[in-house]
Design a protein around this motif. Structure first.
Motif, PDB file in Angstrom:
ATOM      1  N   SER A 100      35.751-126.380  70.501  1.00  0.00           N
ATOM      2  CA  SER A 100      34.562-127.233  70.401  1.00  0.00           C
ATOM      3  C   SER A 100      33.474-126.441  69.669  1.00  0.00           C
ATOM      4  O   SER A 100      33.452-125.208  69.707  1.00  0.00           O
ATOM      5  N   LYS A 101      32.596-127.163  69.031  1.00  0.00           N
ATOM      6  CA  LYS A 101      31.507-126.532  68.293  1.00  0.00           C
ATOM      7  C   LYS A 101      30.630-125.701  69.227  1.00  0.00           C
ATOM      8  O   LYS A 101      30.217-124.589  68.892  1.00  0.00           O
ATOM      9  N   GLU A 102      30.360-126.227  70.433  1.00  0.00           N
ATOM     10  CA  GLU A 102      29.499-125.545  71.396  1.00  0.00           C
ATOM     11  C   GLU A 102      30.107-124.221  71.851  1.00  0.00           C
ATOM     12  O   GLU A 102      29.415-123.201  71.951  1.00  0.00           O
ATOM     13  N   SER A 103      31.418-124.200  72.121  1.00  0.00           N
ATOM     14  CA  SER A 103      32.079-122.971  72.564  1.00  0.00           C
ATOM     15  C   SER A 103      32.047-121.917  71.478  1.00  0.00           C
ATOM     16  O   SER A 103      31.778-120.736  71.749  1.00  0.00           O
ATOM     17  N   LEU A 104      32.309-122.324  70.248  1.00  0.00           N
ATOM     18  CA  LEU A 104      32.268-121.374  69.138  1.00  0.00           C
ATOM     19  C   LEU A 104      30.852-120.831  68.912  1.00  0.00           C
ATOM     20  O   LEU A 104      30.681-119.660  68.581  1.00  0.00           O
ATOM     21  N   GLN A 105      29.843-121.679  69.134  1.00  0.00           N
ATOM     22  CA  GLN A 105      28.459-121.218  69.000  1.00  0.00           C
ATOM     23  C   GLN A 105      28.135-120.160  70.043  1.00  0.00           C
ATOM     24  O   GLN A 105      27.461-119.167  69.749  1.00  0.00           O
ATOM     25  N   VAL A 106      28.621-120.353  71.279  1.00  0.00           N
ATOM     26  CA  VAL A 106      28.399-119.368  72.343  1.00  0.00           C
ATOM     27  C   VAL A 106      29.046-118.038  71.970  1.00  0.00           C
ATOM     28  O   VAL A 106      28.422-116.978  72.056  1.00  0.00           O
ATOM     29  N   LEU A 107      30.309-118.089  71.540  1.00  0.00           N
ATOM     30  CA  LEU A 107      31.021-116.864  71.185  1.00  0.00           C
ATOM     31  C   LEU A 107      30.371-116.176  69.987  1.00  0.00           C
ATOM     32  O   LEU A 107      30.254-114.945  69.948  1.00  0.00           O
ATOM     33  N   HIS A 108      29.936-116.953  69.016  1.00  0.00           N
ATOM     34  CA  HIS A 108      29.255-116.409  67.843  1.00  0.00           C
ATOM     35  C   HIS A 108      27.977-115.692  68.265  1.00  0.00           C
ATOM     36  O   HIS A 108      27.716-114.553  67.847  1.00  0.00           O
ATOM     37  N   SER A 109      27.175-116.348  69.083  1.00  0.00           N
ATOM     38  CA  SER A 109      25.905-115.778  69.521  1.00  0.00           C
ATOM     39  C   SER A 109      26.116-114.494  70.327  1.00  0.00           C
ATOM     40  O   SER A 109      25.438-113.487  70.093  1.00  0.00           O
ATOM     41  N   LEU A 110      27.072-114.519  71.265  1.00  0.00           N
ATOM     42  CA  LEU A 110      27.333-113.335  72.093  1.00  0.00           C
ATOM     43  C   LEU A 110      27.860-112.171  71.259  1.00  0.00           C
ATOM     44  O   LEU A 110      27.477-111.019  71.480  1.00  0.00           O
ATOM     45  N   TRP A 111      28.740-112.475  70.301  1.00  0.00           N
ATOM     46  CA  TRP A 111      29.280-111.390  69.470  1.00  0.00           C
ATOM     47  C   TRP A 111      28.200-110.852  68.522  1.00  0.00           C
ATOM     48  O   TRP A 111      28.151-109.654  68.254  1.00  0.00           O
ATOM     49  N   ASN A 112      27.336-111.729  68.067  1.00  0.00           N
ATOM     50  CA  ASN A 112      26.236-111.307  67.211  1.00  0.00           C
ATOM     51  C   ASN A 112      25.331-110.318  67.955  1.00  0.00           C
ATOM     52  O   ASN A 112      24.871-109.331  67.383  1.00  0.00           O
ATOM     53  N   GLU A 113      25.094-110.572  69.247  1.00  0.00           N
ATOM     54  CA  GLU A 113      24.227-109.713  70.064  1.00  0.00           C
ATOM     55  C   GLU A 113      24.936-108.429  70.501  1.00  0.00           C
ATOM     56  O   GLU A 113      24.296-107.383  70.605  1.00  0.00           O
ATOM     57  N   ASN A 114      26.230-108.503  70.810  1.00  0.00           N
ATOM     58  CA  ASN A 114      26.933-107.390  71.458  1.00  0.00           C
ATOM     59  C   ASN A 114      28.001-106.714  70.611  1.00  0.00           C
ATOM     60  O   ASN A 114      28.509-105.663  70.991  1.00  0.00           O
ATOM     61  N   GLY A 115      28.358-107.316  69.493  1.00  0.00           N
ATOM     62  CA  GLY A 115      29.483-106.820  68.714  1.00  0.00           C
ATOM     63  C   GLY A 115      29.353-105.374  68.273  1.00  0.00           C
ATOM     64  O   GLY A 115      30.290-104.593  68.383  1.00  0.00           O
ATOM     65  N   GLU A 116      28.176-105.009  67.815  1.00  0.00           N
ATOM     66  CA  GLU A 116      27.995-103.652  67.306  1.00  0.00           C
ATOM     67  C   GLU A 116      28.180-102.614  68.417  1.00  0.00           C
ATOM     68  O   GLU A 116      28.839-101.588  68.216  1.00  0.00           O
ATOM     69  N   SER A 117      27.612-102.874  69.604  1.00  0.00           N
ATOM     70  CA  SER A 117      27.758-101.895  70.692  1.00  0.00           C
ATOM     71  C   SER A 117      29.201-101.845  71.197  1.00  0.00           C
ATOM     72  O   SER A 117      29.683-100.774  71.588  1.00  0.00           O
ATOM     73  N   VAL A 118      29.911-102.964  71.164  1.00  0.00           N
ATOM     74  CA  VAL A 118      31.337-102.949  71.529  1.00  0.00           C
ATOM     75  C   VAL A 118      32.113-102.105  70.519  1.00  0.00           C
ATOM     76  O   VAL A 118      32.954-101.285  70.894  1.00  0.00           O
TER      77      VAL A 118
END
Length: 199
Positions: A100-118
């Motif tokens: 769903s568009k909403e689920s992908l938006q959540v994952l995109h937003s979370l990875w955008n915020e946390n991806g670099e530190s992961v």
């Protein structure tokens, strides 16, 4: 290329993820990202299950485990591959058409915020990773010939360690010790265990 069975399993997990409202999807993702950034010791799926139950989500325990495993593998893989949030969403869309568009938006937003530190934590972990003992066997024997024993027929201990390397390969290491060396080894292991209990 996914087999038909893997494709079906992926679509089933994606269906379950998309059943979650965006606010609820954030919770397990935050648990997983916290673990992947090194801020927690693991992901407590029991806690996530209880949270889902309180929110009225009826997922059986196995389905929840599959959701947690999928999200963990997705974020870990994205961290090792150093992908951007856009690339992550693109890969997810290629893997299943059920998103769903909403689920992908959540994952995109979370990875955008946390991806670099992961990514930084994953790289550090890879540099510092060491093998893990998965099995240890020992036996007491009598020496027939040895460089370390002064006389024959002296007892010695053989220890066989199976070590899982970070790559996943299991190696075996054998150690031979005299009885006093083994007693010292045993004492040191007990001291290490006592120290680790205080951490």
């Amino acid at each position: 290329m996914l087999t038909a069975e893997e494709f079906y399993e992926t679509n089933s997990v994606v269906d379950n993820i998309c059943r979650l409202n965006p606010d609820l999807l954030v919770e397990p993702c935050q648990h997983i990202l916290s673990y992947l950034r090194g801020h927690s010791k693991g992901v407590d799926s029991g806690e996530i299950y209880d949270m889902f139950q309180r929110a009225g989500v009826t997922l059986d325990h196995e389905s929840l485990e599959n959701v947690v495993r999928f999200l963990l593998l997705t974020f870990r893989s994205a961290g090792k591959s150093k992908v951007s949030a856009d690339e992550l969403v693109s890969r997810l869309e290629k893997g299943s058409n059920k998103w769903s568009k909403e689920s992908l938006q959540v994952l995109h937003s979370l990875w955008n915020e946390n991806g670099e530190s992961v990514q930084v934590h994953q790289a550090t972990r890879d540099l510092l990773s060491v093998g893990r003992i998965v099995d240890m066997q020992w036996k007491l024997s009598m020496a027939v010939s040895s460089d370390t024993c002064r006389s024959l027929n002296s007892p010695f201990v053989t220890i066989l360690l199976k070590i899982a390397e970070p790559s996943g390969k299991i190696n075996q290491k054998a150690l031979e010790m005299t009885v006093p060396q083994f007693q010292n080894f045993h004492k040191q292991m007990k001291e290490m265990a006592a120290v680790m209990e205080t951490v």
